[in-house]
Write an enzyme that holds these catalytic residues in place. Structure first.
Site, PDB file in Angstrom:
ATOM      1  N   PHE A 138     -10.751   2.103 -67.268  1.00 16.07           N
ATOM      2  CA  PHE A 138     -10.224   1.171 -66.407  1.00 16.07           C
ATOM      3  C   PHE A 138      -8.605   1.442 -66.144  1.00 16.07           C
ATOM      4  O   PHE A 138      -7.874   1.393 -67.034  1.00 16.07           O
ATOM      5  CB  PHE A 138     -10.377  -0.421 -66.910  1.00 16.07           C
ATOM      6  N   ASP A 223      -3.214   6.230 -70.432  1.00 18.51           N
ATOM      7  CA  ASP A 223      -3.353   4.981 -69.936  1.00 18.51           C
ATOM      8  C   ASP A 223      -3.230   4.007 -71.233  1.00 18.51           C
ATOM      9  O   ASP A 223      -4.367   3.671 -71.736  1.00 18.51           O
ATOM     10  CB  ASP A 223      -4.241   4.639 -69.013  1.00 18.51           C
ATOM     11  N   LYS A 252       1.183  -4.513 -69.723  1.00 20.27           N
ATOM     12  CA  LYS A 252       0.779  -5.891 -70.302  1.00 20.27           C
ATOM     13  C   LYS A 252       1.743  -6.612 -71.113  1.00 20.27           C
ATOM     14  O   LYS A 252       2.312  -7.470 -70.882  1.00 20.27           O
ATOM     15  CB  LYS A 252      -0.528  -5.533 -71.147  1.00 20.27           C
TER      16      LYS A 252
END
Ligand code: PLP
Length: 401
Positions: A138, A223, A252
């Site tokens: 993702f 990532d 995040k």
């Protein structure tokens, strides 16, 4: 407003892109949040791995308030002290040489994709543009990042997709060897896949990927938007494996709850960008960077990462014990405080039942219970969560569906 009113107004005016839980949270402190009726919840979702220092950490709220009174935004036409300082902290604690700031994980990955292409065009040749990513990965929701994401469910309905992406099964070195072609310029992976179902990379795979990249002159991109910044028990997840990337991305938890993202690269790769090649109006603004500085100070200097490692191991061991007790637990996975419990039954029921008992958890792929709590939780918080979870699993076990 009460919960019902908030839900009604949301439904009337906010675009329906989320399948939301019928709960409105209005306040948070540490690992706890409260809904509009004042009901307390132990939060093992943590704003989806964002609130790693807990909700409203005083050092972060204080830094935001002070910066908001001083200077919020000037644009990247000018030099910004908090931006320079935050970049220095990130560079000093990673393999990166330079940082580009943006506002989210998708933007950070978009920047990484652009940098990889620019680097490849300059250094490898005009037809090097293809990026190989993993199935079940993702990488975000922009057009390029849904294309980088190796899951068709995020892509359907948005065709035509940008060109230049190819997918391989995660942790399968032969598949990667076969996938590398004349146009390949980079490989992009999450060291621990989060949204895809909490799958850890194997050390042999990562070492092998690095070797293929070295032989073929490809860039290696990680990532670390979800698994980075203490989540797995090291500051960056790749530090468990000793296999350094050329480019990696963060977001995040970077702002301690405030929106900010970053794309970081070794000096060699970073130098492919020249002034004008990439930009963001809000990226690296004084307010976001002041929040990031305060958050990273807490994370790096106050034992937060070690706490995540210790409490994460405690939690994982307890979850492994549960897996012996319930036939419908098929696997316990993950590292630090990024843990997944795969069920052979639908997990969404467990999420609702935990919430009714005062525990917020999350479920990915409909059957993997995912735990991404604040990294400041204690063993006592884990015990409290496990007591609720065990009660819920007992109910499900007894066919209380
Ligand atoms: C959440 C996430 C993203 C996207 O971040 P946004 O801030 O939602 O754009 C990208 N990659 C990974 C691994 C993520 O977990």
């Amino acid at each position: 407003m009460n919960t019902k009113e908030i839900i009604a107004m949301t439904s009337a005016y906010v675009m329906h892109t989320y399948g939301r839980i019928p709960l409105a949270l209005v306040r948070g402190e540490g690992a706890r949040v409260w809904d509009a009726e004042g009901r307390e919840y132990l939060d093992f979702v943590g704003g989806l791995a964002v609130c790693s220092l807990g909700h409203c950490h005083p050092a972060v709220t204080q830094a935001i308030a002070a910066q908001a009174r001083t200077l919020m935004h000037v644009s990247n036409l000018y030099h910004i002290e908090p931006q320079a300082r935050l970049a220095k902290v990130l560079v000093e604690n990673s393999c990166a040489g330079k940082v580009f700031f943006c506002n989210s994980g998708a933007e950070a990955n978009e920047a990484a994709i652009k940098l990889a292409r620019k680097y490849a065009k300059k250094n490898l040749g005009p037809d090097k543009y293809e990026i190989i990513t993993a199935l079940k990965s993702f990488h975000g929701r922009t057009l390029a990042t849904i294309t980088a994401t190796g899951q068709t469910k995020y892509q359907q309905g948005f065709e035509p997709l940008p060109q230049g992406f190819k997918y391989v099964p995660f942790n399968d070195l032969n598949a990667l060897k076969e996938a590398v072609g004349p146009h390949t310029c980079a490989v992009m992976l999450e060291p621990v896949q989060g949204e895809g179902g909490v799958y850890e990379v194997t050390p042999e795979y990562l070492t092998g990927v690095k070797e293929i990249c070295r032989q073929q002159g490809l860039l290696l991109i990680y990532d670390e938007v979800q698994c980075g910044l203490g989540r797995t028990g090291k500051f960056l997840a790749y530090q468990h494996y000793g296999v350094e990337p050329d480019i990696f991305t963060l977001a995040k938890a970077l702002g301690g709850g405030f929106p900010i993202g970053a794309m970081l690269a070794r000096e060699n790769a970073a130098s492919a960008f020249s002034p004008g090649d990439h930009a963001s109006t809000f990226g690296g603004n004084p307010l976001a960077c002041a929040a990031g500085l305060a958050a990273m100070d807490q994370m790096l200097n106050r034992g937060v990462v070690d706490n995540a490692a210790r409490v994460g191991e405690y939690f994982k061991n307890k979850l492994a014990l549960l897996s012996g007790r319930y036939k419908f637990i098929s696997e316990v996975r993950g590292r630090g405080l990024l843990l997944g419990v795969e069920l052979s039954v639908d997990g969404r029921e467990a999420v609702v039942r935990c919430q009714d008992r005062g525990l917020l958890i999350n479920c990915v792929n409909n059957n993997v219970l995912r735990f991404i709590p604040p990294l400041i939780i204690t063993e006592k918080d884990v015990d409290a969560a496990l007591e609720i979870l065990t009660g819920v699993l007992d109910e499900i076990n007894h066919g209380g569906k």
